[in-house]
Enzyme design. Structure first.
Site, PDB file in Angstrom:
ATOM      1  N   LYS A  65      -4.257  -5.956   0.362  1.00  0.00           N
ATOM      2  CA  LYS A  65      -3.903  -4.624   0.846  1.00  0.00           C
ATOM      3  C   LYS A  65      -5.046  -4.126   1.718  1.00  0.00           C
ATOM      4  O   LYS A  65      -6.143  -3.857   1.237  1.00  0.00           O
ATOM      5  CB  LYS A  65      -3.654  -3.672  -0.318  1.00  0.00           C
ATOM      6  CG  LYS A  65      -3.186  -2.284   0.115  1.00  0.00           C
ATOM      7  CD  LYS A  65      -2.896  -1.423  -1.099  1.00  0.00           C
ATOM      8  CE  LYS A  65      -2.412  -0.026  -0.699  1.00  0.00           C
ATOM      9  NZ  LYS A  65      -2.152   0.832  -1.877  1.00  0.00           N
TER      10      LYS A  65
ATOM     11  N   ARG B  12       1.498   9.037   2.929  1.00  0.00           N
ATOM     12  CA  ARG B  12       0.738  10.088   2.256  1.00  0.00           C
ATOM     13  C   ARG B  12       1.473  11.420   2.282  1.00  0.00           C
ATOM     14  O   ARG B  12       1.310  12.243   1.387  1.00  0.00           O
ATOM     15  CB  ARG B  12      -0.668  10.179   2.854  1.00  0.00           C
ATOM     16  CG  ARG B  12      -1.476   8.945   2.491  1.00  0.00           C
ATOM     17  CD  ARG B  12      -2.830   8.862   3.115  1.00  0.00           C
ATOM     18  NE  ARG B  12      -3.447   7.587   2.722  1.00  0.00           N
ATOM     19  CZ  ARG B  12      -4.508   7.043   3.305  1.00  0.00           C
ATOM     20  NH1 ARG B  12      -5.088   7.688   4.311  1.00  0.00           N
ATOM     21  NH2 ARG B  12      -4.994   5.891   2.906  1.00  0.00           N
TER      22      ARG B  12
ATOM     23  N   ARG C 150     -10.291   4.840   1.565  1.00  0.00           N
ATOM     24  CA  ARG C 150     -10.292   3.892   0.458  1.00  0.00           C
ATOM     25  C   ARG C 150     -10.953   2.572   0.842  1.00  0.00           C
ATOM     26  O   ARG C 150     -10.639   1.518   0.292  1.00  0.00           O
ATOM     27  CB  ARG C 150      -8.853   3.660  -0.016  1.00  0.00           C
ATOM     28  CG  ARG C 150      -8.167   4.935  -0.501  1.00  0.00           C
ATOM     29  CD  ARG C 150      -6.781   4.635  -1.058  1.00  0.00           C
ATOM     30  NE  ARG C 150      -6.213   5.836  -1.654  1.00  0.00           N
ATOM     31  CZ  ARG C 150      -5.076   6.407  -1.247  1.00  0.00           C
ATOM     32  NH1 ARG C 150      -4.394   5.885  -0.244  1.00  0.00           N
ATOM     33  NH2 ARG C 150      -4.620   7.486  -1.839  1.00  0.00           N
TER      34      ARG C 150
ATOM     35  N   GLU D 121      -8.744 -13.295  -2.403  1.00  0.00           N
ATOM     36  CA  GLU D 121      -8.073 -12.277  -3.219  1.00  0.00           C
ATOM     37  C   GLU D 121      -6.800 -12.843  -3.852  1.00  0.00           C
ATOM     38  O   GLU D 121      -6.511 -12.605  -5.033  1.00  0.00           O
ATOM     39  CB  GLU D 121      -7.729 -11.064  -2.350  1.00  0.00           C
ATOM     40  CG  GLU D 121      -8.929 -10.234  -1.900  1.00  0.00           C
ATOM     41  CD  GLU D 121      -9.416  -9.266  -2.969  1.00  0.00           C
ATOM     42  OE1 GLU D 121      -8.903  -9.305  -4.107  1.00  0.00           O
ATOM     43  OE2 GLU D 121     -10.322  -8.473  -2.662  1.00  0.00           O
TER      44      GLU D 121
ATOM     45  N   LYS E 225      -0.016  -6.229   2.658  1.00  0.00           N
ATOM     46  CA  LYS E 225       0.324  -4.877   3.085  1.00  0.00           C
ATOM     47  C   LYS E 225      -0.812  -4.340   3.950  1.00  0.00           C
ATOM     48  O   LYS E 225      -1.972  -4.413   3.517  1.00  0.00           O
ATOM     49  CB  LYS E 225       0.522  -3.988   1.845  1.00  0.00           C
ATOM     50  CG  LYS E 225       0.880  -2.539   2.128  1.00  0.00           C
ATOM     51  CD  LYS E 225       1.044  -1.761   0.826  1.00  0.00           C
ATOM     52  CE  LYS E 225       1.418  -0.300   1.117  1.00  0.00           C
ATOM     53  NZ  LYS E 225       1.556   0.491  -0.127  1.00  0.00           N
TER      54      LYS E 225
ATOM     55  N   SER F  72       5.005   2.597   5.981  1.00  0.00           N
ATOM     56  CA  SER F  72       5.528   3.827   6.579  1.00  0.00           C
ATOM     57  C   SER F  72       5.169   3.978   8.047  1.00  0.00           C
ATOM     58  O   SER F  72       6.004   4.369   8.870  1.00  0.00           O
ATOM     59  CB  SER F  72       5.017   5.036   5.794  1.00  0.00           C
ATOM     60  OG  SER F  72       3.588   5.078   5.794  1.00  0.00           O
TER      61      SER F  72
ATOM     62  N   TYR G  82      11.690   0.342   4.318  1.00  0.00           N
ATOM     63  CA  TYR G  82      12.506   1.546   4.200  1.00  0.00           C
ATOM     64  C   TYR G  82      13.845   1.370   4.909  1.00  0.00           C
ATOM     65  O   TYR G  82      14.752   2.190   4.732  1.00  0.00           O
ATOM     66  CB  TYR G  82      11.742   2.743   4.774  1.00  0.00           C
ATOM     67  CG  TYR G  82      10.435   2.971   4.051  1.00  0.00           C
ATOM     68  CD1 TYR G  82      10.395   3.624   2.822  1.00  0.00           C
ATOM     69  CD2 TYR G  82       9.231   2.490   4.575  1.00  0.00           C
ATOM     70  CE1 TYR G  82       9.204   3.804   2.139  1.00  0.00           C
ATOM     71  CE2 TYR G  82       8.032   2.669   3.902  1.00  0.00           C
ATOM     72  CZ  TYR G  82       8.022   3.319   2.684  1.00  0.00           C
ATOM     73  OH  TYR G  82       6.845   3.487   2.001  1.00  0.00           O
TER      74      TYR G  82
END
Length: 339
Positions: free
Chosen positions: A210, A220, A231, A247, A262, A288, A327
Protein backbone atom coordinates in the site's frame (compact mmCIF):
# COMPACT_ATOMS: atom_id res chain seq x y z
CA UNK A 1 22.23 10.59 -63.31
CA UNK A 2 19.61 8.66 -61.29
CA UNK A 3 16.08 9.76 -60.70
CA UNK A 4 14.12 9.29 -57.49
CA UNK A 5 10.82 7.46 -58.04
CA UNK A 6 7.74 9.55 -57.37
CA UNK A 7 6.19 8.17 -54.13
CA UNK A 8 2.75 9.10 -55.41
CA UNK A 9 3.05 6.73 -58.38
CA UNK A 10 4.94 3.92 -56.70
CA UNK A 11 3.07 0.73 -55.73
CA UNK A 12 3.42 0.34 -51.96
CA UNK A 13 1.09 -2.66 -51.69
CA UNK A 14 2.25 -5.54 -49.51
CA UNK A 15 3.19 -8.61 -51.54
CA UNK A 16 1.16 -11.80 -51.57
CA UNK A 17 1.80 -13.83 -48.45
CA UNK A 18 2.68 -10.79 -46.33
CA UNK A 19 1.94 -11.02 -42.60
CA UNK A 20 -1.08 -8.88 -41.73
CA UNK A 21 -1.85 -8.70 -37.97
CA UNK A 22 -4.94 -6.63 -38.80
CA UNK A 23 -6.67 -9.83 -39.94
CA UNK A 24 -7.37 -10.45 -36.26
CA UNK A 25 -9.01 -7.03 -35.72
CA UNK A 26 -11.65 -6.34 -38.40
CA UNK A 27 -14.83 -6.99 -36.42
CA UNK A 28 -15.96 -6.90 -32.79
CA UNK A 29 -16.58 -10.65 -32.97
CA UNK A 30 -13.02 -11.34 -34.14
CA UNK A 31 -11.51 -9.05 -31.52
CA UNK A 32 -13.60 -10.78 -28.87
CA UNK A 33 -12.46 -14.21 -30.07
CA UNK A 34 -8.74 -13.47 -29.87
CA UNK A 35 -8.73 -11.24 -26.77
CA UNK A 36 -5.89 -12.24 -24.44
CA UNK A 37 -7.33 -10.58 -21.33
CA UNK A 38 -10.91 -10.68 -20.12
CA UNK A 39 -12.79 -9.08 -17.28
CA UNK A 40 -15.35 -11.15 -15.42
CA UNK A 41 -17.87 -9.83 -12.88
CA UNK A 42 -16.93 -12.54 -10.38
CA UNK A 43 -13.43 -11.09 -10.14
CA UNK A 44 -14.68 -7.65 -9.11
CA UNK A 45 -15.11 -6.46 -5.52
CA UNK A 46 -17.28 -3.44 -4.68
CA UNK A 47 -16.03 -1.16 -1.87
CA UNK A 48 -18.99 0.23 0.12
CA UNK A 49 -19.31 2.83 2.88
CA UNK A 50 -21.87 2.70 5.68
CA UNK A 51 -22.41 5.75 7.87
CA UNK A 52 -23.74 5.72 11.38
CA UNK A 53 -26.72 7.93 12.21
CA UNK A 54 -27.99 8.80 8.71
CA UNK A 55 -31.50 8.10 7.46
CA UNK A 56 -30.78 8.54 3.74
CA UNK A 57 -27.75 7.70 1.60
CA UNK A 58 -25.28 10.60 1.44
CA UNK A 59 -23.80 11.25 -2.06
CA UNK A 60 -20.07 11.93 -2.26
CA UNK A 61 -19.09 14.99 -4.25
CA UNK A 62 -15.67 13.72 -5.28
CA UNK A 63 -16.91 10.24 -6.24
CA UNK A 64 -20.02 10.64 -8.42
CA UNK A 65 -22.37 7.71 -8.00
CA UNK A 66 -20.85 6.59 -4.70
CA UNK A 67 -22.66 7.18 -1.40
CA UNK A 68 -22.35 6.71 2.31
CA UNK A 69 -25.06 4.14 2.92
CA UNK A 70 -27.58 3.66 5.66
CA UNK A 71 -27.81 0.10 6.94
CA UNK A 72 -30.92 -0.45 4.85
CA UNK A 73 -29.51 1.02 1.65
CA UNK A 74 -26.28 -0.94 2.19
CA UNK A 75 -28.19 -4.21 2.12
CA UNK A 76 -30.18 -3.14 -0.92
CA UNK A 77 -27.05 -2.08 -2.83
CA UNK A 78 -25.28 -5.27 -1.82
CA UNK A 79 -28.16 -7.29 -3.23
CA UNK A 80 -27.95 -5.31 -6.48
CA UNK A 81 -24.23 -6.07 -6.70
CA UNK A 82 -24.81 -9.78 -6.19
CA UNK A 83 -27.56 -9.80 -8.80
CA UNK A 84 -25.15 -8.14 -11.24
CA UNK A 85 -22.65 -10.93 -10.65
CA UNK A 86 -20.09 -8.98 -8.60
CA UNK A 87 -17.85 -11.38 -6.70
CA UNK A 88 -17.40 -9.63 -3.37
CA UNK A 89 -17.98 -6.59 -1.16
CA UNK A 90 -15.46 -4.62 0.91
CA UNK A 91 -17.15 -2.72 3.75
CA UNK A 92 -15.91 0.47 5.40
CA UNK A 93 -17.57 2.03 8.45
CA UNK A 94 -18.05 5.73 9.16
CA UNK A 95 -18.80 6.21 12.88
CA UNK A 96 -20.41 9.19 14.61
CA UNK A 97 -17.90 9.20 17.48
CA UNK A 98 -14.14 8.67 17.39
CA UNK A 99 -11.44 8.47 20.04
CA UNK A 100 -7.68 8.09 20.36
CA UNK A 101 -7.65 4.29 20.12
CA UNK A 102 -10.54 3.80 17.71
CA UNK A 103 -12.84 2.06 20.19
CA UNK A 104 -15.65 1.81 17.66
CA UNK A 105 -13.61 -0.61 15.58
CA UNK A 106 -13.89 -3.36 18.17
CA UNK A 107 -17.27 -2.47 19.67
CA UNK A 108 -19.82 -5.15 18.64
CA UNK A 109 -22.31 -2.30 18.32
CA UNK A 110 -19.95 -0.16 16.23
CA UNK A 111 -21.23 0.72 12.80
CA UNK A 112 -18.88 -1.55 10.85
CA UNK A 113 -19.57 -4.63 12.94
CA UNK A 114 -23.31 -3.98 12.93
CA UNK A 115 -23.21 -3.64 9.14
CA UNK A 116 -21.25 -6.88 8.76
CA UNK A 117 -23.77 -8.78 10.89
CA UNK A 118 -26.67 -7.32 8.94
CA UNK A 119 -25.12 -8.23 5.60
CA UNK A 120 -24.18 -11.76 6.69
CA UNK A 121 -27.66 -12.34 8.09
CA UNK A 122 -29.28 -11.09 4.89
CA UNK A 123 -26.89 -12.54 2.32
CA UNK A 124 -25.33 -15.55 3.97
CA UNK A 125 -22.67 -17.01 1.70
CA UNK A 126 -24.05 -15.58 -1.55
CA UNK A 127 -21.06 -13.25 -1.79
CA UNK A 128 -17.61 -12.87 -0.26
CA UNK A 129 -18.02 -10.38 2.55
CA UNK A 130 -14.79 -8.49 3.20
CA UNK A 131 -14.12 -5.97 5.95
CA UNK A 132 -11.59 -3.17 6.12
CA UNK A 133 -9.38 -3.88 9.11
CA UNK A 134 -7.85 -0.51 9.95
CA UNK A 135 -8.28 2.09 12.64
CA UNK A 136 -8.14 5.27 10.57
CA UNK A 137 -11.92 5.57 10.21
CA UNK A 138 -12.33 5.21 13.97
CA UNK A 139 -9.53 7.30 15.47
CA UNK A 140 -9.89 10.97 16.34
CA UNK A 141 -6.45 11.69 14.85
CA UNK A 142 -7.12 9.79 11.62
CA UNK A 143 -4.05 7.57 11.69
CA UNK A 144 -4.14 3.83 11.06
CA UNK A 145 -2.90 3.03 14.56
CA UNK A 146 -2.64 4.25 18.11
CA UNK A 147 -0.17 7.01 18.91
CA UNK A 148 2.64 7.08 21.44
CA UNK A 149 3.48 10.01 23.73
CA UNK A 150 5.38 11.76 20.93
CA UNK A 151 2.42 11.50 18.56
CA UNK A 152 3.99 8.77 16.43
CA UNK A 153 2.12 5.65 15.34
CA UNK A 154 3.07 2.88 17.78
CA UNK A 155 3.42 -0.24 15.65
CA UNK A 156 3.21 -2.91 18.34
CA UNK A 157 0.47 -1.23 20.38
CA UNK A 158 -1.51 -1.01 17.16
CA UNK A 159 -1.10 -4.76 16.56
CA UNK A 160 -3.01 -5.47 19.76
CA UNK A 161 -5.91 -3.37 18.47
CA UNK A 162 -5.78 -5.14 15.10
CA UNK A 163 -5.98 -8.54 16.78
CA UNK A 164 -9.14 -7.53 18.63
CA UNK A 165 -10.57 -5.91 15.52
CA UNK A 166 -10.03 -9.06 13.47
CA UNK A 167 -11.91 -11.21 15.96
CA UNK A 168 -14.74 -8.67 16.19
CA UNK A 169 -15.14 -8.61 12.42
CA UNK A 170 -15.02 -12.38 12.14
CA UNK A 171 -17.67 -12.73 14.82
CA UNK A 172 -19.78 -10.16 12.97
CA UNK A 173 -19.71 -12.31 9.84
CA UNK A 174 -16.77 -11.30 7.64
CA UNK A 175 -15.54 -14.04 5.33
CA UNK A 176 -12.28 -12.15 4.76
CA UNK A 177 -10.55 -9.40 6.74
CA UNK A 178 -8.44 -6.81 4.94
CA UNK A 179 -5.66 -5.36 7.11
CA UNK A 180 -4.70 -2.12 5.36
CA UNK A 181 -2.65 -0.27 7.98
CA UNK A 182 0.84 -1.37 6.82
CA UNK A 183 2.00 -2.15 10.35
CA UNK A 184 4.95 -4.53 10.57
CA UNK A 185 3.78 -7.99 11.63
CA UNK A 186 0.07 -7.24 11.25
CA UNK A 187 -0.83 -10.32 9.23
CA UNK A 188 0.82 -12.73 11.65
CA UNK A 189 -0.88 -11.19 14.67
CA UNK A 190 -4.27 -11.19 12.94
CA UNK A 191 -3.89 -14.79 11.78
CA UNK A 192 -3.01 -15.99 15.27
CA UNK A 193 -5.85 -14.02 16.85
CA UNK A 194 -8.38 -15.45 14.40
CA UNK A 195 -7.14 -19.01 14.83
CA UNK A 196 -7.05 -18.81 18.61
CA UNK A 197 -10.63 -17.51 18.61
CA UNK A 198 -11.75 -20.44 16.45
CA UNK A 199 -12.09 -18.48 13.20
CA UNK A 200 -9.71 -20.62 11.20
CA UNK A 201 -11.96 -20.36 8.12
CA UNK A 202 -11.76 -16.55 7.91
CA UNK A 203 -9.31 -15.44 5.22
CA UNK A 204 -6.81 -12.59 5.26
CA UNK A 205 -6.50 -10.30 2.24
CA UNK A 206 -3.26 -8.52 3.02
CA UNK A 207 -2.85 -4.97 1.77
CA UNK A 208 0.72 -6.13 1.33
CA UNK A 209 1.79 -3.22 -0.86
CA UNK A 210 0.00 0.00 0.00
CA UNK A 211 1.75 3.08 -1.30
CA UNK A 212 1.54 6.57 0.16
CA UNK A 213 -0.41 8.13 -2.70
CA UNK A 214 -1.81 11.50 -3.68
CA UNK A 215 -4.89 9.69 -5.03
CA UNK A 216 -6.53 8.89 -1.67
CA UNK A 217 -8.23 12.28 -1.35
CA UNK A 218 -11.79 11.31 -2.37
CA UNK A 219 -11.67 8.29 -0.05
CA UNK A 220 -10.93 10.60 2.84
CA UNK A 221 -14.13 12.45 2.04
CA UNK A 222 -15.96 9.12 2.03
CA UNK A 223 -14.77 8.13 5.52
CA UNK A 224 -14.75 11.73 6.82
CA UNK A 225 -11.07 11.42 7.67
CA UNK A 226 -9.67 13.58 10.47
CA UNK A 227 -6.06 12.96 9.42
CA UNK A 228 -3.51 15.70 10.01
CA UNK A 229 -0.20 15.21 8.24
CA UNK A 230 0.43 12.06 6.24
CA UNK A 231 1.08 8.32 6.56
CA UNK A 232 4.51 8.14 4.98
CA UNK A 233 6.12 6.58 8.05
CA UNK A 234 4.15 3.38 7.48
CA UNK A 235 2.79 3.34 3.92
CA UNK A 236 5.27 2.43 1.21
CA UNK A 237 7.36 4.97 -0.73
CA UNK A 238 6.24 5.18 -4.36
CA UNK A 239 9.86 5.23 -5.51
CA UNK A 240 10.47 1.68 -4.26
CA UNK A 241 9.88 -1.51 -6.26
CA UNK A 242 12.02 -4.25 -4.72
CA UNK A 243 10.69 -3.35 -1.27
CA UNK A 244 7.21 -4.36 -2.45
CA UNK A 245 8.34 -7.94 -3.01
CA UNK A 246 9.78 -8.03 0.49
CA UNK A 247 6.48 -6.83 1.96
CA UNK A 248 4.60 -9.53 0.06
CA UNK A 249 7.05 -12.22 1.12
CA UNK A 250 6.66 -11.25 4.77
CA UNK A 251 2.86 -11.22 4.61
CA UNK A 252 2.73 -14.64 2.98
CA UNK A 253 5.11 -16.04 5.58
CA UNK A 254 2.78 -14.68 8.26
CA UNK A 255 -0.26 -16.43 6.78
CA UNK A 256 -1.87 -14.13 4.19
CA UNK A 257 -4.28 -15.95 1.88
CA UNK A 258 -4.31 -13.20 -0.77
CA UNK A 259 -2.18 -10.11 -1.35
CA UNK A 260 -3.09 -6.71 -2.74
CA UNK A 261 -1.47 -3.70 -4.38
CA UNK A 262 -2.98 -0.27 -3.74
CA UNK A 263 -3.31 1.97 -5.75
CA UNK A 264 -3.59 0.02 -8.99
CA UNK A 265 -2.90 2.09 -12.12
CA UNK A 266 0.25 3.94 -10.99
CA UNK A 267 1.74 0.62 -9.85
CA UNK A 268 0.96 -1.86 -12.62
CA UNK A 269 4.63 -2.82 -12.74
CA UNK A 270 4.36 -3.88 -9.10
CA UNK A 271 1.23 -5.92 -9.82
CA UNK A 272 3.13 -7.74 -12.58
CA UNK A 273 6.19 -8.32 -10.39
CA UNK A 274 4.06 -9.86 -7.66
CA UNK A 275 1.96 -11.96 -10.03
CA UNK A 276 5.15 -13.52 -11.41
CA UNK A 277 6.44 -14.21 -7.90
CA UNK A 278 3.59 -15.64 -5.82
CA UNK A 279 1.17 -18.56 -6.06
CA UNK A 280 -1.77 -16.97 -4.24
CA UNK A 281 -4.49 -14.68 -5.65
CA UNK A 282 -3.26 -11.16 -6.37
CA UNK A 283 -5.67 -8.23 -5.97
CA UNK A 284 -5.39 -4.58 -6.92
CA UNK A 285 -7.49 -1.65 -5.72
CA UNK A 286 -8.58 0.96 -8.25
CA UNK A 287 -8.78 3.66 -5.64
CA UNK A 288 -10.97 6.71 -5.27
CA UNK A 289 -8.61 9.13 -6.97
CA UNK A 290 -8.31 6.87 -9.99
CA UNK A 291 -12.08 6.90 -10.29
CA UNK A 292 -12.32 10.64 -9.67
CA UNK A 293 -9.93 11.39 -12.53
CA UNK A 294 -12.06 9.38 -14.97
CA UNK A 295 -15.21 11.06 -13.70
CA UNK A 296 -13.77 14.57 -13.94
CA UNK A 297 -12.31 14.10 -17.41
CA UNK A 298 -15.51 12.57 -18.76
CA UNK A 299 -17.64 15.30 -17.16
CA UNK A 300 -15.58 17.83 -19.13
CA UNK A 301 -16.08 15.89 -22.34
CA UNK A 302 -12.39 15.05 -22.65
CA UNK A 303 -12.76 11.25 -22.68
CA UNK A 304 -15.37 8.57 -23.31
CA UNK A 305 -16.37 7.51 -19.79
CA UNK A 306 -17.23 3.86 -20.33
CA UNK A 307 -14.39 3.24 -22.77
CA UNK A 308 -11.84 4.71 -20.34
CA UNK A 309 -13.36 2.86 -17.39
CA UNK A 310 -13.06 -0.47 -19.20
CA UNK A 311 -9.58 0.29 -20.55
CA UNK A 312 -8.29 1.08 -17.07
CA UNK A 313 -9.72 -2.11 -15.59
CA UNK A 314 -8.46 -4.29 -18.43
CA UNK A 315 -4.98 -2.86 -17.89
CA UNK A 316 -5.12 -3.87 -14.22
CA UNK A 317 -6.28 -7.36 -15.16
CA UNK A 318 -3.64 -7.61 -17.89
CA UNK A 319 -0.92 -6.69 -15.40
CA UNK A 320 -1.88 -9.78 -13.42
CA UNK A 321 -4.52 -8.85 -10.85
CA UNK A 322 -6.98 -11.71 -10.48
CA UNK A 323 -9.21 -9.65 -8.18
CA UNK A 324 -9.97 -5.95 -8.68
CA UNK A 325 -11.55 -3.71 -6.08
CA UNK A 326 -13.36 -0.96 -7.95
CA UNK A 327 -16.21 1.44 -7.33
CA UNK A 328 -17.29 0.63 -10.88
CA UNK A 329 -17.91 -3.04 -10.07
CA UNK A 330 -21.69 -3.07 -10.59
CA UNK A 331 -21.59 -0.80 -13.64
CA UNK A 332 -18.89 -2.91 -15.28
CA UNK A 333 -20.58 -6.19 -14.40
CA UNK A 334 -23.75 -5.03 -16.14
CA UNK A 335 -21.83 -3.83 -19.20
CA UNK A 336 -20.06 -7.17 -19.44
CA UNK A 337 -23.37 -8.97 -19.34
CA UNK A 338 -25.03 -6.62 -21.81
CA UNK A 339 -27.44 -5.19 -19.26
Amino acid sequence: MTTTPDPATRDWSLPAGAIRPRRLRPTPAMRRLVAETRLHPAELVLPMFVKEGVTEPVPLQSMPGVVQHTLDSLVEAARDAIDAGVGGLMIFGVPEQRDEIGSGATDPDGILNVALRRLRDELGDETVLMSDLCLDEFTSHGHCGVLDEQGRVDNDATLARYADMAVAQAEAGAHVVGPSGMMDGQVGVIRRALDEAGHTEVGVLAYAVKYASAAYGPFREAVESTLQGDRRTYQQDGANRVEALREVELDLAEGADMVMVKPALPYLDIVRDIRETVDVPVAAYQISGEMAMIEAASANGWIDHDAMMMEALVSIRRAGAQIILTYYAVQVARLLQGR
